[in-house]
Design a protein around this motif. Sequence first.
Motif, short mmCIF file in Angstrom:
data_model
loop_
_atom_site.label_atom_id
_atom_site.label_comp_id
_atom_site.label_asym_id
_atom_site.label_seq_id
_atom_site.Cartn_x
_atom_site.Cartn_y
_atom_site.Cartn_z
N TRP A 107 37.63 -17.89 59.72
CA TRP A 107 36.75 -18.86 60.76
C TRP A 107 35.07 -18.30 60.34
O TRP A 107 34.41 -19.12 60.70
CB TRP A 107 37.20 -18.27 61.97
N ASN A 108 34.82 -17.23 59.79
CA ASN A 108 33.58 -16.68 59.65
C ASN A 108 32.76 -17.41 58.33
O ASN A 108 31.68 -16.98 58.23
CB ASN A 108 33.23 -15.28 59.82
N GLN A 109 33.60 -18.00 57.69
CA GLN A 109 33.03 -18.66 56.36
C GLN A 109 32.67 -20.05 56.66
O GLN A 109 32.92 -20.58 57.42
CB GLN A 109 33.73 -18.09 55.10
N TYR A 127 31.21 -27.96 52.32
CA TYR A 127 30.43 -26.74 52.73
C TYR A 127 29.77 -27.07 54.00
O TYR A 127 28.84 -28.06 53.80
CB TYR A 127 29.75 -26.47 51.30
N PHE A 128 29.96 -26.31 54.86
CA PHE A 128 29.26 -26.42 56.23
C PHE A 128 28.02 -25.67 56.34
O PHE A 128 27.90 -24.62 55.32
CB PHE A 128 30.22 -26.09 57.37
N SER A 129 27.35 -26.00 56.88
CA SER A 129 26.13 -25.24 57.07
C SER A 129 26.18 -24.19 58.25
O SER A 129 25.26 -23.41 58.54
CB SER A 129 24.58 -26.07 57.65
N CYS A 130 27.25 -24.17 58.89
CA CYS A 130 27.40 -23.25 59.96
C CYS A 130 28.80 -22.61 59.47
O CYS A 130 29.68 -23.41 58.52
CB CYS A 130 27.66 -23.90 61.20
N THR A 131 29.43 -21.72 60.30
CA THR A 131 30.87 -21.34 59.93
C THR A 131 31.80 -22.29 60.48
O THR A 131 31.59 -23.12 61.12
CB THR A 131 30.95 -19.99 60.71
N ALA A 144 34.39 -21.57 62.39
CA ALA A 144 34.46 -21.74 63.78
C ALA A 144 33.48 -22.42 64.48
O ALA A 144 33.65 -22.88 65.46
CB ALA A 144 34.32 -19.84 64.28
N GLU A 145 32.33 -22.35 64.20
CA GLU A 145 31.01 -22.87 64.87
C GLU A 145 31.27 -24.67 64.63
O GLU A 145 31.12 -25.13 65.70
CB GLU A 145 29.86 -22.54 64.37
N GLN A 146 31.64 -24.88 63.68
CA GLN A 146 31.83 -26.36 63.33
C GLN A 146 33.18 -26.93 64.18
O GLN A 146 33.12 -27.69 65.07
CB GLN A 146 32.35 -26.48 61.81
N PHE A 147 34.28 -25.85 64.32
CA PHE A 147 35.35 -26.49 65.09
C PHE A 147 34.90 -26.45 66.52
O PHE A 147 35.19 -27.46 67.25
CB PHE A 147 36.61 -25.42 64.95
N LEU A 148 34.26 -25.39 67.00
CA LEU A 148 34.04 -25.42 68.58
C LEU A 148 32.81 -26.37 68.75
O LEU A 148 33.06 -26.89 70.09
CB LEU A 148 33.68 -24.05 68.91
N GLY A 203 47.01 -31.04 63.94
CA GLY A 203 46.49 -31.41 62.73
C GLY A 203 44.98 -30.81 62.49
O GLY A 203 44.82 -30.37 61.20
N PHE A 204 44.01 -30.67 63.36
CA PHE A 204 42.74 -30.07 63.19
C PHE A 204 43.06 -28.41 62.94
O PHE A 204 42.25 -28.16 61.95
CB PHE A 204 41.98 -30.16 64.35
#
Length: 246
Positions: free
Chosen positions: A163-165, A121-125, A127-131, A215-216
Amino acid sequence: MSCGRNARFMKPEDWTIYTAKLKHQAITYSSPATIVPMVVNAHSLSDEERLALANEGHAFDDEGYHISQLNPFFCELTSVYWAINNSTENYIGNAHYRRKWKDADIENSEGNVLYVSDPAYFSCTLAEQFLGGHSGFDAPAMTVGLAERGMLPFSPSEMRAVWNQKVFHGCEMARGPASHYKAFMNLLFDCLWPFWHEHRDEIEAMDGYNRRMMGFVGERMMTGLILMREKFFDFNIMTSVVEYKP
């Protein structure tokens, strides 16, 4: 199927787990399941290396129907591709030379369930984590664009929602009845092929870390399939603990 203890559960030895590794890497754990070391990027092996590894019980991701040559970009997914196209066992899964399914979960597995990794569980979305780690490569926008053209099993709104969750199922590991496993992983590749064909030139030009982009992206697409499993699959999908063994 009767498993000797309770028809609902499987015996550990019923499992065949294909464990991805490069030629020089050692699997760092044991398991109650049958572990088959799967050499990825095997197309680059010399004859001498292949013979030595075969004598140690290894399998190779370049035999049968395969995409071994894409391993620098798809990582351990080349072993998954091999498994869904060539394996013949009734209950299969995949793992990694440093990541394993928890022994107690293997010993208490239901026979008609596909198991995937526990979520983070991320503290950000997502998409935010990936970018944050790949700022020059906007995979969220790219996948939404593919969905808008009908090239993914996700609708544009579904792709945005993924991406937004903040839930993430990493590892790209699953295990279960072969029919369930192959259905799930084939749909994952249905998500990945359009992305690869559209962005292959960019990915091939990336540096060593980012070259593993498929892979990512695969981890994020797999997360979407798990979160929206009721849309895509008619079998039960549950989570199982994946342990890291240094």
